[in-house]
Design an enzyme around this catalytic site. Structure first.
Site, short mmCIF file in Angstrom:
data_model
loop_
_atom_site.label_atom_id
_atom_site.label_comp_id
_atom_site.label_asym_id
_atom_site.label_seq_id
_atom_site.Cartn_x
_atom_site.Cartn_y
_atom_site.Cartn_z
CB THR A 96 -0.97 -0.01 1.20
OG1 THR A 96 -0.25 -0.24 2.41
CG2 THR A 96 -2.04 -1.07 1.03
CG ASN B 14 -0.16 8.26 8.23
OD1 ASN B 14 -0.84 7.25 8.08
ND2 ASN B 14 1.13 8.21 8.39
CB THR C 290 -7.38 13.58 0.87
OG1 THR C 290 -5.97 13.65 1.10
CG2 THR C 290 -8.11 13.61 2.19
CB THR D 30 -1.39 -1.68 8.87
OG1 THR D 30 -2.55 -1.18 9.44
CG2 THR D 30 -1.77 -1.87 7.42
#
Length: 413
Positions: free
Chosen positions: A154, A408, A413, A191
């Protein structure tokens, strides 16, 4: 001492494993986003998962499957959507993906384990998923580890893979691994996803115990930002394809295999910490002379997770006081007059007292500057001696930079 060597191949280095990674259209970026690892034969399966009360559907699915039967043939992982906090529909989506893959591979759905990573609250793009399963299976190969490792990323900047080989009963035994993780990383899993393959034959209970201990000494000892995730998972498959005698009880052979497993997990864990969002260096904390291993682990990860320590290292400030303070609040009992702290080769605190670099002010300034310059290295080593026992442990983290906030702040966005 366990002897092993690093070899190429990642998760497909062990015999009997294939992998693949493709672009299915799950990510808006158009990057690869669907990964698969398959064992040609049934493999003993073990897993360690997030401790969060808010969990992704894939985590609950895997826990449920592994409680029913500790074996599997395939691990399917998507990136782009976490499928966490998605309710009953998210659970149904997870079930459907397992069924789709099982049908295509001609195996049973309960032989499939699942993992997801991405934005929390977003369901998987099922239309893209349905269309992606067939080309994903078609892409399976014994050289597909790198493609699979790419497809699970990611915010990571680099892929994270490793493979090691040792000899058991005069035959080669291999363990391969791949992982992803960059942010929302904190002990008790994070994560991060990690998948491990092994071609040794090992009993179900012994393999689960090995995997749990390896996780405790690796992934549970890393921290980037203090946030534990909804999706983290370590899944390990051992298929016995090395044709070595089955390891069914503790002993020298079991210790040899576990040492290599731990080494694989620690390599991946350090790679995750080094790739922390916005990080400029890896922080390694070594704690010695602790009352027991658990205490050493607690002190090490408290220091590695301290925002003040991480900020000081980013600012190239050899502020040993922040290290001492973090050790002191870790919850582990020790006498402060026994505390010793080193930063690289620089002794900063001994017997609970600061160590002057030099009595000469000018020379003292130069040596402090040298200690600050050391913090520009790619890896910063913090050594803490508690003087309270004989146990040791390590933890890994990264510095806290301006870019962490930027990355972050802009994530969705």
């Amino acid at each position: 001492m366990t002897h092993y060597k690093m070899i190429p191949g990642g998760v497909t280095a062990p015999k009997g494993f294939q992998a693949a990674g493709i672009t299915a259209g799950l990510k808006a970026s158009g990057q690869s986003d669907l990964a698969l690892i398959v064992s040609k034969s049934s493999a003993i399966a073990a897993g360690v998962f997030t401790t969060s009360q808010v969990r992704a559907a894939c985590v609950d699915y895997c826990r449920q499957q592994l409680q029913k039967k500790a074996s599997a043939r395939a691990i399917l992982c998507n990136s782009g959507q976490a499928n966490a906090a998605t309710g009953e529909q998210g659970w149904q989506d997870a079930l459907e993906t397992a069924q789709l893959l099982a049908k295509t591979l001609k195996i049973e759905p309960d032989e499939v384990l699942l993992a997801s990573t991405g934005v929390i609250g977003q369901r998987m793009k099922m239309s893209a998923f349905r269309e992606g399963i067939s080309p994903l299976v078609a892409a399976l190969s014994e050289t597909g580890s790198d493609a699979a490792a790419e497809a699970i990323l990611t915010t990571d900047l680099v892929t994270k893979t490793i493979a090691l080989e040792t000899t058991i009963a005069d035959r080669p035994v291999r363990i391969g691994g791949m992982a992803k993780g960059s942010g929302m990383i904190h002990p008790n899993m994070a994560t991060m996803l990690a998948f491990v393959t092994c071609d040794a034959a090992v009993s179900t209970s012994l393999w689960q115990e090995m995997v749990q201990r390896a996780a405790q000494r690796s992934f549970n000892q890393i921290t980037v930002d203090g946030d534990t995730s909804t999706n983290d998972a370590l899944i390990a498959l051992a298929n016995g394809q090395s044709r070595t005698p089955a390891i069914t009880e503790t002993g020298e052979t079991a210790e040899q295999l576990e040492a290599m497993l731990t080494k694989v997990c620690q390599h991946l864990a350090k790679a995750i910490a080094r790739d922390g969002e916005g990080a400029t260096c890896l922080i390694e904390v070594q704690v010695t002379s602790a009352p027991d291993e658990s205490a050493a682990q607690q002190v090490a990860k408290t220091i590695a997770g301290s925002s003040l320590v991480k900020s000081a290292i980013f600012g190239r400030d050899p502020n040993w006081g922040r290290i001492a303070a973090a050790a002191g609040r870790s919850g582990v009992l020790f006498e402060q007059e026994n505390l010793k702290i080193k930063l690289g080769d620089f002794l900063l605190l001994e017997k609970g007292q600061p160590v002057n670099f030099d009595q000469n002010a000018a020379s003292d300034y130069l040596k402090k500057a040298a200690a600050g310059a050391y913090l520009k290295e790619d890896t910063v080593l913090i050594q803490v001696d508690l003087g309270a026992g004989e146990a040791t442990s390590q933890a890994w983290g990264c510095d806290l930079s301006y870019d962490y906030v930027r990355i972050n702040a802009e994530y969705t966005t």
